[in-house]
Design a protein around this motif. Structure first.
Motif, PDB file in Angstrom:
ATOM      1  N   VAL A   1      80.728  26.172  27.349  1.00 60.79           N
ATOM      2  CA  VAL A   1      80.785  25.998  28.594  1.00 60.79           C
ATOM      3  C   VAL A   1      80.899  26.922  29.530  1.00 60.79           C
ATOM      4  O   VAL A   1      81.350  26.926  30.913  1.00 60.79           O
ATOM      5  CB  VAL A   1      81.924  24.805  28.746  1.00 60.79           C
ATOM      6  CG1 VAL A   1      81.826  23.672  28.090  1.00 60.79           C
ATOM      7  CG2 VAL A   1      83.255  25.835  28.476  1.00 60.79           C
ATOM      8  N   GLN A   2      80.691  28.264  29.072  1.00 58.88           N
ATOM      9  CA  GLN A   2      80.556  29.441  29.987  1.00 58.88           C
ATOM     10  C   GLN A   2      79.929  29.397  31.130  1.00 58.88           C
ATOM     11  O   GLN A   2      80.104  29.715  32.405  1.00 58.88           O
ATOM     12  CB  GLN A   2      80.353  30.701  28.909  1.00 58.88           C
ATOM     13  CG  GLN A   2      80.503  31.926  29.695  1.00 58.88           C
ATOM     14  CD  GLN A   2      80.162  33.204  28.896  1.00 58.88           C
ATOM     15  OE1 GLN A   2      79.636  33.083  27.785  1.00 58.88           O
ATOM     16  NE2 GLN A   2      80.306  34.348  29.607  1.00 58.88           N
ATOM     17  N   GLU A   3      78.455  29.358  30.931  1.00 54.97           N
ATOM     18  CA  GLU A   3      77.213  29.447  31.935  1.00 54.97           C
ATOM     19  C   GLU A   3      77.550  27.847  32.776  1.00 54.97           C
ATOM     20  O   GLU A   3      77.896  26.870  32.268  1.00 54.97           O
ATOM     21  CB  GLU A   3      76.089  29.431  31.294  1.00 54.97           C
ATOM     22  CG  GLU A   3      76.019  30.636  30.258  1.00 54.97           C
ATOM     23  CD  GLU A   3      76.058  31.951  31.201  1.00 54.97           C
ATOM     24  OE1 GLU A   3      75.576  31.806  32.548  1.00 54.97           O
ATOM     25  OE2 GLU A   3      76.239  32.962  30.523  1.00 54.97           O
ATOM     26  N   SER A   4      76.833  28.181  34.257  1.00 54.57           N
ATOM     27  CA  SER A   4      77.106  27.249  35.015  1.00 54.57           C
ATOM     28  C   SER A   4      75.749  26.246  34.682  1.00 54.57           C
ATOM     29  O   SER A   4      74.743  26.435  35.560  1.00 54.57           O
ATOM     30  CB  SER A   4      76.996  27.662  36.463  1.00 54.57           C
ATOM     31  OG  SER A   4      78.235  28.297  36.615  1.00 54.57           O
ATOM     32  N   ARG A   5      75.879  25.464  33.800  1.00 55.84           N
ATOM     33  CA  ARG A   5      74.860  24.621  33.522  1.00 55.84           C
ATOM     34  C   ARG A   5      75.185  22.890  33.968  1.00 55.84           C
ATOM     35  O   ARG A   5      76.247  22.726  34.214  1.00 55.84           O
ATOM     36  CB  ARG A   5      74.715  24.354  31.950  1.00 55.84           C
ATOM     37  CG  ARG A   5      74.087  25.694  31.466  1.00 55.84           C
ATOM     38  CD  ARG A   5      74.237  25.901  29.910  1.00 55.84           C
ATOM     39  NE  ARG A   5      73.904  27.090  29.525  1.00 55.84           N
ATOM     40  CZ  ARG A   5      74.051  27.386  28.034  1.00 55.84           C
ATOM     41  NH1 ARG A   5      74.331  26.472  27.119  1.00 55.84           N
ATOM     42  NH2 ARG A   5      73.790  28.768  27.582  1.00 55.84           N
ATOM     43  N   PRO A   6      74.120  22.101  33.902  1.00 53.96           N
ATOM     44  CA  PRO A   6      74.324  20.649  34.414  1.00 53.96           C
ATOM     45  C   PRO A   6      75.351  20.083  33.314  1.00 53.96           C
ATOM     46  O   PRO A   6      75.386  20.121  32.141  1.00 53.96           O
ATOM     47  CB  PRO A   6      73.090  20.210  33.951  1.00 53.96           C
ATOM     48  CG  PRO A   6      72.029  20.993  34.229  1.00 53.96           C
ATOM     49  CD  PRO A   6      72.730  22.422  33.857  1.00 53.96           C
TER      50      PRO A   6
ATOM     51  N   ALA B   1      78.353  21.159  32.850  1.00 56.01           N
ATOM     52  CA  ALA B   1      79.324  21.983  32.404  1.00 56.01           C
ATOM     53  C   ALA B   1      80.658  21.701  32.799  1.00 56.01           C
ATOM     54  O   ALA B   1      81.696  21.762  31.966  1.00 56.01           O
ATOM     55  CB  ALA B   1      78.993  23.338  32.573  1.00 56.01           C
TER      56      ALA B   1
ATOM     57  N   GLN C   1      84.513  34.625  31.724  1.00 58.19           N
ATOM     58  CA  GLN C   1      84.376  34.718  33.299  1.00 58.19           C
ATOM     59  C   GLN C   1      84.516  36.049  33.942  1.00 58.19           C
ATOM     60  O   GLN C   1      83.848  36.430  35.101  1.00 58.19           O
ATOM     61  CB  GLN C   1      84.740  33.558  34.147  1.00 58.19           C
ATOM     62  CG  GLN C   1      84.232  32.165  33.393  1.00 58.19           C
ATOM     63  CD  GLN C   1      84.710  31.249  34.309  1.00 58.19           C
ATOM     64  OE1 GLN C   1      85.368  31.126  35.259  1.00 58.19           O
ATOM     65  NE2 GLN C   1      83.818  30.068  34.212  1.00 58.19           N
TER      66      GLN C   1
ATOM     67  N   HIS D   1      78.599  40.278  34.630  1.00 64.18           N
ATOM     68  CA  HIS D   1      77.154  39.978  34.171  1.00 64.18           C
ATOM     69  C   HIS D   1      76.425  41.222  33.923  1.00 64.18           C
ATOM     70  O   HIS D   1      75.183  41.160  33.078  1.00 64.18           O
ATOM     71  CB  HIS D   1      76.637  38.937  35.145  1.00 64.18           C
ATOM     72  CG  HIS D   1      77.175  37.602  34.927  1.00 64.18           C
ATOM     73  ND1 HIS D   1      76.998  36.624  34.162  1.00 64.18           N
ATOM     74  CD2 HIS D   1      78.114  36.960  35.852  1.00 64.18           C
ATOM     75  CE1 HIS D   1      77.593  35.644  34.383  1.00 64.18           C
ATOM     76  NE2 HIS D   1      78.414  35.751  35.390  1.00 64.18           N
TER      77      HIS D   1
END
Length: 319
Positions: free
Chosen positions: A120-125, A127, A208, A212
């Motif tokens: 769940v690290q990335e900002s995905r749908p 998440a 986080q 990046h």
């Protein structure tokens, strides 16, 4: 209107210092600030003194005294309480079981928490939805969760055994808490279910905080995902991992609620933890002196373990 005479030199104004010197606070101002600082710190100091220092001193006195639960202090008997602790037939089995439980829970719990944090690290749908779902069990109290799983594990009324029977996987009702191994694994499953989301949140904050740009530079250099994880993610995640490790180890060594509700230390005293042994000495054998001595031993072991952990982490950071 005043007109400046030609050819007349103007009077040079005195130079101002670039950094004006601040006047030193007066004695009354210093006392006022000191009083304000003491006033802010006083509630915390009172809380620590009343709920930590005084009970700790009382426990220390109990550990050096003959102190039955229903009779009060009968006078000193040092070091009899400490020798009586090691004479208990449950002392060494409780230590071995507590250490086994701590190692098992720490490895499984932190490994799963790290996996969930990476997912769940990335900002995905969705998440945010999954982060909430993973964290929700942490909002349930440990005693309530233990009672819930006690009902689920029941071989007569629990749904888990019936589901396994309906699927044809077992022929008879399953006693999840009937053997030492199954009782340990069932309790570990409960703890992992409840606390995985909490530790996921701690590790997610650490993930986080990693820039990046570091990942982009590694990908540009042709680093694989495994190399990025080993060389970038794990080293930069070390503070969050250290905090999670410290909390997990300390909480596991002090485990009580889940075993007290699920197994009562059974079967055959195979799941008695060190804190359960303290409870038995104090409220079943009615010997507060021996229970206090055992508490002092556990406190000393925890302090030593935390010091060793901090030193190890500091050496790892320096290297």
């Amino acid at each position: 209107m005043h007109v400046k005479a030609p050819g007349r030199a103007t009077q040079a104004s005195p130079a101002r210092p670039e950094h004006p010197v601040r006047p030193r606070p007066t004695t009354s101002l210093w006392r006022s600030r000191t009083a304000q600082g003491l006033a802010y710190a006083a509630p915390t100091a009172v809380f620590v003194a009343v709920f930590f220092l005084l009970p700790l001193l009382l426990v220390g006195q109990m550990s050096l005294s003959d102190w039955p639960l229903l009779a009060g202090d009968r006078g000193g008997n040092a070091p009899e309480n400490y020798t009586d602790v090691t004479d208990s037939p449950l002392f060494w089995p409780a230590i071995r079981f507590t250490l086994l439980y701590t190692v098992l829970v720490t490895v499984v719990l932190l490994g799963l928490a790290l996996l969930l944090a990476l997912l769940v690290q990335e900002s995905r749908p969705a998440a945010g939805f999954f982060r909430t779902v993973y964290f929700l069990p942490g909002a349930v109290g440990l005693a309530s969760a233990s009672l819930l799983f006690w009902g689920l594990y029941s071989p007569t009324t629990g749904p888990l055994s019936r589901i396994l029977e309906s699927l044809g996987l077992v022929d008879d009702p399953v006693s999840f808490l009937g053997s030492p191994t199954s009782a340990l694994l069932s309790t570990v499953f409960l703890v992992v279910w409840k606390f995985a989301g909490f530790y996921m949140l701690i590790l997610l904050v650490g993930l986080q905080r990693i820039p990046h740009e570091v990942y982009e530079a590694a990908r540009t250099d042709g680093a694989s995902r495994g190399q990025i994880f080993r060389s970038i993610t794990l080293p930069l995640l070390r503070p969050s991992l250290a905090l999670s490790l410290l909390l997990c180890v300390t909480g596991s060594l002090l485990a009580f609620d889940q075993f007290f509700i699920l197994t009562k230390g059974g079967p055959d005293n195979s799941t008695v933890t060190i804190v359960q042994l303290i409870y038995r000495e104090a409220f079943q054998r009615l010997d507060l002196g021996t229970a206090a001595a055992l508490s002092i031993i556990v406190l000393g072991a925890l302090l030593l373990l935390n010091v060793l952990q901090f030193r190890g982490l500091r050496r790892a950071d320096e290297s």
